[in-house]
Design a protein around this motif. Structure first.
Motif, PDB file in Angstrom:
ATOM      1  N   GLN A  54       0.839  -1.194   0.000  1.00 45.24           N
ATOM      2  CA  GLN A  54       0.000   0.000   0.000  1.00 45.24           C
ATOM      3  C   GLN A  54       0.874   1.244   0.000  1.00 45.24           C
ATOM      4  O   GLN A  54       1.950   1.258   0.602  1.00 45.24           O
ATOM      5  N   GLN A  66      -5.656   9.932   6.247  1.00 43.29           N
ATOM      6  CA  GLN A  66      -6.802   9.278   5.632  1.00 43.29           C
ATOM      7  C   GLN A  66      -7.562  10.333   4.840  1.00 43.29           C
ATOM      8  O   GLN A  66      -7.542  11.502   5.207  1.00 43.29           O
ATOM      9  N   ASN A  67      -8.223   9.912   3.771  1.00 41.67           N
ATOM     10  CA  ASN A  67      -9.025  10.837   2.979  1.00 41.67           C
ATOM     11  C   ASN A  67     -10.497  10.521   3.204  1.00 41.67           C
ATOM     12  O   ASN A  67     -10.945   9.397   2.975  1.00 41.67           O
ATOM     13  N   ASN A  69     -14.128  10.526   2.049  1.00 39.60           N
ATOM     14  CA  ASN A  69     -14.692  10.502   0.697  1.00 39.60           C
ATOM     15  C   ASN A  69     -15.870  11.440   0.477  1.00 39.60           C
ATOM     16  O   ASN A  69     -16.236  11.701  -0.662  1.00 39.60           O
ATOM     17  N   ASN A  86     -14.616   1.564   4.603  1.00 37.51           N
ATOM     18  CA  ASN A  86     -14.095   1.818   3.267  1.00 37.51           C
ATOM     19  C   ASN A  86     -14.955   2.789   2.463  1.00 37.51           C
ATOM     20  O   ASN A  86     -14.441   3.566   1.669  1.00 37.51           O
ATOM     21  N   THR A  87     -16.250   2.755   2.634  1.00 34.78           N
ATOM     22  CA  THR A  87     -17.105   3.662   1.865  1.00 34.78           C
ATOM     23  C   THR A  87     -16.947   5.107   2.317  1.00 34.78           C
ATOM     24  O   THR A  87     -17.212   6.028   1.558  1.00 34.78           O
ATOM     25  N   LYS A  89     -13.934   6.367   4.017  1.00 33.60           N
ATOM     26  CA  LYS A  89     -12.549   6.828   4.020  1.00 33.60           C
ATOM     27  C   LYS A  89     -11.683   5.994   3.072  1.00 33.60           C
ATOM     28  O   LYS A  89     -11.828   4.775   2.996  1.00 33.60           O
ATOM     29  N   TYR A  90     -10.790   6.693   2.400  1.00 33.19           N
ATOM     30  CA  TYR A  90      -9.824   6.054   1.500  1.00 33.19           C
ATOM     31  C   TYR A  90      -8.443   6.206   2.126  1.00 33.19           C
ATOM     32  O   TYR A  90      -8.059   7.296   2.545  1.00 33.19           O
ATOM     33  N   SER A 139      -3.572   6.130  -8.895  1.00 34.69           N
ATOM     34  CA  SER A 139      -4.033   7.167  -7.962  1.00 34.69           C
ATOM     35  C   SER A 139      -3.455   8.507  -8.369  1.00 34.69           C
ATOM     36  O   SER A 139      -2.591   8.589  -9.240  1.00 34.69           O
ATOM     37  N   THR A 159      -6.735  -2.188   3.702  1.00 31.12           N
ATOM     38  CA  THR A 159      -7.836  -1.259   3.474  1.00 31.12           C
ATOM     39  C   THR A 159      -8.809  -1.383   4.639  1.00 31.12           C
ATOM     40  O   THR A 159      -8.776  -2.353   5.393  1.00 31.12           O
ATOM     41  N   GLU A 162     -15.417  -2.936   4.627  1.00 22.74           N
ATOM     42  CA  GLU A 162     -16.540  -2.306   3.937  1.00 22.74           C
ATOM     43  C   GLU A 162     -17.626  -1.859   4.918  1.00 22.74           C
ATOM     44  O   GLU A 162     -18.263  -0.830   4.736  1.00 22.74           O
TER      45      GLU A 162
END
Length: 197
Positions: A54, A66-67, A69, A86-87, A89-90, A139, A159, A162
Protein backbone atom coordinates in the motif's frame (compact mmCIF):
# COMPACT_ATOMS: atom_id res chain seq x y z
CA UNK A 1 13.36 -6.98 7.46
CA UNK A 2 10.42 -9.15 8.40
CA UNK A 3 6.87 -9.16 9.74
CA UNK A 4 4.59 -11.75 11.25
CA UNK A 5 2.16 -12.67 8.47
CA UNK A 6 -0.60 -14.42 10.39
CA UNK A 7 -1.69 -11.80 12.92
CA UNK A 8 -5.41 -11.00 12.86
CA UNK A 9 -6.37 -7.90 10.88
CA UNK A 10 -9.27 -5.76 12.04
CA UNK A 11 -9.03 -3.46 9.00
CA UNK A 12 -9.28 -0.32 11.14
CA UNK A 13 -6.00 1.29 9.99
CA UNK A 14 -4.03 0.40 13.09
CA UNK A 15 -3.10 -3.24 12.57
CA UNK A 16 0.29 -4.50 13.77
CA UNK A 17 3.01 -6.21 11.76
CA UNK A 18 3.39 -3.90 8.78
CA UNK A 19 6.74 -2.87 7.31
CA UNK A 20 6.87 0.84 6.48
CA UNK A 21 9.37 2.61 4.24
CA UNK A 22 9.27 6.42 4.02
CA UNK A 23 10.45 9.08 1.60
CA UNK A 24 10.28 12.80 2.48
CA UNK A 25 9.73 15.25 -0.39
CA UNK A 26 11.91 18.35 -0.75
CA UNK A 27 9.62 19.96 -3.35
CA UNK A 28 6.01 19.69 -4.57
CA UNK A 29 5.51 16.37 -6.35
CA UNK A 30 2.50 14.89 -8.14
CA UNK A 31 2.05 11.13 -8.21
CA UNK A 32 -0.39 10.27 -11.01
CA UNK A 33 -1.11 6.82 -12.43
CA UNK A 34 -0.09 3.23 -11.82
CA UNK A 35 2.68 2.26 -9.40
CA UNK A 36 4.39 -1.10 -9.12
CA UNK A 37 6.20 -2.84 -6.25
CA UNK A 38 9.02 -5.26 -6.98
CA UNK A 39 9.87 -7.10 -3.79
CA UNK A 40 12.13 -10.06 -3.14
CA UNK A 41 10.62 -12.15 -0.38
CA UNK A 42 10.88 -15.45 1.44
CA UNK A 43 8.92 -17.33 4.09
CA UNK A 44 10.83 -19.77 6.31
CA UNK A 45 7.57 -21.18 7.74
CA UNK A 46 5.43 -22.03 4.70
CA UNK A 47 5.46 -22.69 0.94
CA UNK A 48 3.29 -19.72 -0.06
CA UNK A 49 2.60 -16.09 0.89
CA UNK A 50 -0.27 -13.65 0.48
CA UNK A 51 1.47 -10.26 0.20
CA UNK A 52 -0.26 -6.89 0.50
CA UNK A 53 1.29 -3.52 -0.39
CA UNK A 54 0.00 0.00 0.00
CA UNK A 55 1.03 3.61 -0.64
CA UNK A 56 0.12 6.17 2.00
CA UNK A 57 0.58 9.90 2.46
CA UNK A 58 1.96 11.31 5.72
CA UNK A 59 2.06 14.93 6.83
CA UNK A 60 5.22 16.85 7.79
CA UNK A 61 4.97 15.47 11.33
CA UNK A 62 4.85 11.86 10.09
CA UNK A 63 1.14 11.33 10.77
CA UNK A 64 -0.27 8.90 8.21
CA UNK A 65 -3.35 10.48 6.65
CA UNK A 66 -6.80 9.28 5.63
CA UNK A 67 -9.02 10.84 2.98
CA UNK A 68 -12.69 11.32 3.84
CA UNK A 69 -14.69 10.50 0.70
CA UNK A 70 -17.69 12.72 1.45
CA UNK A 71 -17.42 16.47 2.15
CA UNK A 72 -17.76 17.07 5.89
CA UNK A 73 -20.29 19.86 5.31
CA UNK A 74 -22.58 17.27 3.68
CA UNK A 75 -22.06 14.77 6.48
CA UNK A 76 -22.55 17.45 9.12
CA UNK A 77 -19.88 15.74 11.23
CA UNK A 78 -16.40 16.47 12.55
CA UNK A 79 -13.62 14.46 10.90
CA UNK A 80 -13.12 12.47 14.12
CA UNK A 81 -16.81 11.42 14.03
CA UNK A 82 -16.67 9.79 10.58
CA UNK A 83 -16.80 6.00 10.95
CA UNK A 84 -13.68 4.27 9.61
CA UNK A 85 -15.15 2.08 6.89
CA UNK A 86 -14.09 1.82 3.27
CA UNK A 87 -17.11 3.66 1.86
CA UNK A 88 -16.35 6.69 4.09
CA UNK A 89 -12.55 6.83 4.02
CA UNK A 90 -9.82 6.05 1.50
CA UNK A 91 -6.39 5.13 2.82
CA UNK A 92 -4.34 4.87 -0.36
CA UNK A 93 -3.72 2.69 -3.42
CA UNK A 94 -2.93 -0.94 -2.75
CA UNK A 95 -1.98 -4.21 -4.41
CA UNK A 96 -2.18 -7.91 -3.55
CA UNK A 97 -0.40 -11.03 -4.78
CA UNK A 98 -0.33 -14.68 -3.73
CA UNK A 99 3.30 -15.64 -4.31
CA UNK A 100 2.47 -19.01 -5.89
CA UNK A 101 0.67 -17.05 -8.65
CA UNK A 102 3.63 -14.77 -9.40
CA UNK A 103 4.08 -15.95 -13.02
CA UNK A 104 3.73 -12.96 -15.35
CA UNK A 105 1.71 -13.01 -18.57
CA UNK A 106 4.29 -11.38 -20.84
CA UNK A 107 1.81 -10.66 -23.65
CA UNK A 108 -0.79 -8.84 -21.55
CA UNK A 109 1.49 -7.11 -19.04
CA UNK A 110 2.62 -3.51 -19.39
CA UNK A 111 5.85 -2.10 -17.92
CA UNK A 112 3.79 -0.30 -15.27
CA UNK A 113 1.15 -3.01 -14.69
CA UNK A 114 2.08 -6.69 -14.31
CA UNK A 115 -0.66 -9.17 -15.19
CA UNK A 116 -0.32 -12.62 -13.70
CA UNK A 117 -1.36 -15.63 -15.77
CA UNK A 118 -2.86 -17.66 -12.87
CA UNK A 119 -2.47 -20.77 -15.04
CA UNK A 120 -0.37 -22.69 -12.55
CA UNK A 121 0.54 -22.66 -8.89
CA UNK A 122 4.28 -22.32 -8.17
CA UNK A 123 4.77 -23.22 -4.51
CA UNK A 124 7.95 -21.91 -2.89
CA UNK A 125 10.28 -24.11 -0.83
CA UNK A 126 10.39 -22.58 2.68
CA UNK A 127 13.17 -20.00 2.92
CA UNK A 128 13.59 -19.61 -0.85
CA UNK A 129 13.72 -15.99 -2.08
CA UNK A 130 11.36 -15.14 -4.95
CA UNK A 131 10.76 -11.97 -6.96
CA UNK A 132 7.22 -10.62 -6.72
CA UNK A 133 5.89 -7.91 -9.04
CA UNK A 134 2.76 -6.37 -7.55
CA UNK A 135 0.65 -3.84 -9.42
CA UNK A 136 -0.70 -0.98 -7.31
CA UNK A 137 -3.99 0.64 -8.28
CA UNK A 138 -3.69 4.02 -10.00
CA UNK A 139 -4.03 7.17 -7.96
CA UNK A 140 -3.38 10.88 -7.86
CA UNK A 141 -1.61 12.25 -4.77
CA UNK A 142 -0.01 15.67 -4.34
CA UNK A 143 2.93 15.92 -1.92
CA UNK A 144 4.12 19.26 -0.57
CA UNK A 145 7.68 19.84 0.74
CA UNK A 146 8.17 17.97 4.00
CA UNK A 147 5.29 15.56 3.40
CA UNK A 148 6.07 11.87 3.10
CA UNK A 149 5.24 8.88 0.95
CA UNK A 150 4.92 5.71 3.03
CA UNK A 151 5.20 2.31 1.32
CA UNK A 152 3.75 -0.50 3.42
CA UNK A 153 4.12 -4.30 3.12
CA UNK A 154 2.13 -6.76 5.22
CA UNK A 155 0.53 -10.19 5.35
CA UNK A 156 -2.97 -8.77 5.71
CA UNK A 157 -5.36 -6.48 3.89
CA UNK A 158 -4.60 -2.81 4.68
CA UNK A 159 -7.84 -1.26 3.47
CA UNK A 160 -10.68 -0.48 5.83
CA UNK A 161 -13.51 -3.02 6.13
CA UNK A 162 -16.54 -2.31 3.94
CA UNK A 163 -18.86 -2.37 6.97
CA UNK A 164 -18.18 -2.49 10.72
CA UNK A 165 -19.46 -6.12 11.19
CA UNK A 166 -16.88 -7.29 8.62
CA UNK A 167 -13.89 -6.12 10.68
CA UNK A 168 -11.57 -9.05 11.33
CA UNK A 169 -13.37 -11.30 8.85
CA UNK A 170 -10.86 -11.15 5.97
CA UNK A 171 -8.60 -14.21 6.28
CA UNK A 172 -5.47 -15.26 4.41
CA UNK A 173 -3.63 -18.57 4.31
CA UNK A 174 -0.43 -17.01 5.68
CA UNK A 175 1.69 -18.77 8.28
CA UNK A 176 4.67 -17.46 10.20
CA UNK A 177 7.17 -14.82 9.18
CA UNK A 178 7.60 -13.11 5.80
CA UNK A 179 11.04 -11.67 5.04
CA UNK A 180 11.62 -8.77 2.62
CA UNK A 181 15.14 -8.91 1.14
CA UNK A 182 16.81 -5.67 0.01
CA UNK A 183 20.09 -4.66 -1.59
CA UNK A 184 22.71 -6.46 -3.64
CA UNK A 185 21.18 -9.34 -5.55
CA UNK A 186 17.73 -8.47 -4.16
CA UNK A 187 16.91 -4.97 -5.50
CA UNK A 188 13.47 -4.54 -3.94
CA UNK A 189 11.95 -1.23 -5.07
CA UNK A 190 8.79 0.67 -5.96
CA UNK A 191 8.22 2.30 -9.35
CA UNK A 192 6.22 5.52 -8.98
CA UNK A 193 4.75 7.73 -11.76
CA UNK A 194 5.48 11.39 -11.05
CA UNK A 195 4.34 14.11 -13.44
CA UNK A 196 4.86 17.86 -13.70
CA UNK A 197 1.70 19.93 -13.51
Amino acid sequence: MSYRSDVPSLQIDSDPEELCFEYTFSHRSNLVGYSKAVVYMSCPDADDMDVFVQLRKADVDGNILQNINIPLRDLQLKASEVVSINTNKYLGPSGILRASHRAIDAELSKPHWPLHSHLEEQKIPPGTVVKLEIGIWPSGIVFQPGERLVFKVAGHHMTLAEFEPLRGGFMTSNKGTHVVHMGGEYPSHVILPFVRV
